[in-house]
Design a protein around this motif. Structure first.
Motif, short mmCIF file in Angstrom:
data_model
loop_
_atom_site.label_atom_id
_atom_site.label_comp_id
_atom_site.label_asym_id
_atom_site.label_seq_id
_atom_site.Cartn_x
_atom_site.Cartn_y
_atom_site.Cartn_z
N LEU A 38 52.30 48.78 14.97
CA LEU A 38 51.44 49.82 15.52
C LEU A 38 50.86 50.69 14.41
O LEU A 38 49.70 51.10 14.48
N PHE A 71 43.89 52.80 18.11
CA PHE A 71 45.35 52.84 17.93
C PHE A 71 45.80 54.12 17.23
O PHE A 71 46.69 54.10 16.40
N ILE A 78 48.60 55.92 21.26
CA ILE A 78 49.87 55.21 21.34
C ILE A 78 50.88 56.01 22.15
O ILE A 78 51.61 55.47 22.99
N GLU A 127 52.70 54.88 25.56
CA GLU A 127 54.16 54.83 25.64
C GLU A 127 54.67 55.61 26.84
O GLU A 127 55.61 55.17 27.53
N PHE A 185 46.31 47.70 24.72
CA PHE A 185 47.67 48.05 24.32
C PHE A 185 48.76 47.23 25.00
O PHE A 185 49.83 47.02 24.44
N LEU A 238 52.28 46.51 23.00
CA LEU A 238 53.18 47.64 23.21
C LEU A 238 54.38 47.25 24.05
O LEU A 238 55.50 47.71 23.81
#
Length: 215
Positions: free
Chosen positions: A83, A94, A99, A103, A126, A130
């Motif tokens: 990442l 990104f 991110i 998440e 993503f 991810l």
């Protein structure tokens, strides 16, 4: 030259391949206009008999599922350093903020973040990598990946294709009014799922930074 105008100059096989490859690379984690290519190709299929919408939808679905699966494998192997590397290469997509948002979505919604992520451009890029970085159990990822890929790729192809058919038919009878009505019907149908997906991402904003998802 617009995307659709360019697609009209290439054979049907090349259109199928292009759609599958672009969507696959986008799902893998490379920022590409997969949705634009798919919509343009589906609209083109409604106007030219050489392009089969069923084959087009199948290629789009396969690209989405395979690309996401490869992204998952890369993310699981590369971990968070991946990442960081992607953030250096593609800071617009990104960034740390993006991110963190993704998440939080994964922490709150788990496998459904992969499913609904199909309908949001940022999460679509993503989702695979991810999910691998956060070590989501593969069976959960695969289930959401397949269902989301079929609904997004196949559904988008079907909606745009039939909107194009209806628009062309109505255009002959009612001039521009038919085209406007047909487009509004198609856009409204697509926005239903997109709105749900965006609500999923927005609701996750308030979540604290998550711990890794366990196996």
């Amino acid at each position: 030259m617009h995307v659709q105008e360019w697609l009209e100059t290439v054979p049907a096989v090349a259109v199928y391949a292009l759609v599958g490859i672009v969507i696959g690379l986008e799902s893998l984690g490379i920022p590409l206009p997969g949705e634009i290519i798919l919509v343009s190709s589906a609209l083109l299929a409604s106007q030219h008999g050489d392009i089969d919408p069923v084959i087009l939808g199948a290629c789009a679905t396969a690209g989405a599922i395979i690309g996401d699966s490869i992204g998952y494998a890369i993310g699981r192997k590369g971990g968070r350093p991946l990442l960081a590397w992607l953030g250096g290469k593609f800071p617009r997509h990104f960034s740390e903020a993006h991110i963190a948002t993704a998440e939080r979505s994964f922490q709150k919604w788990g496998m459904w973040a992969v499913f609904f992520g199909r309908f949001v451009a940022l999460l679509r890029i993503f989702a695979g990598p991810l999910a691998g970085v956060l070590r989501m159990p593969y069976w959960k990822f695969l289930t959401a990946n397949v269902l989301g890929g079929i609904l997004w790729a196949g559904g988008t192809t079907a909606v745009i294709y039939y909107v194009g058919i209806v628009a062309e038919s109505w255009l002959k009878r009612f001039s521009w009014l038919g085209l406007v009505a047909a487009v509004l019907i198609g856009v409204t149908s697509m926005l239903v799922l997109k709105r749900k997906a965006k609500k999923t991402a927005s609701a996750a904003e308030a979540m604290p930074t998550p711990a890794p998802v366990g196996d």
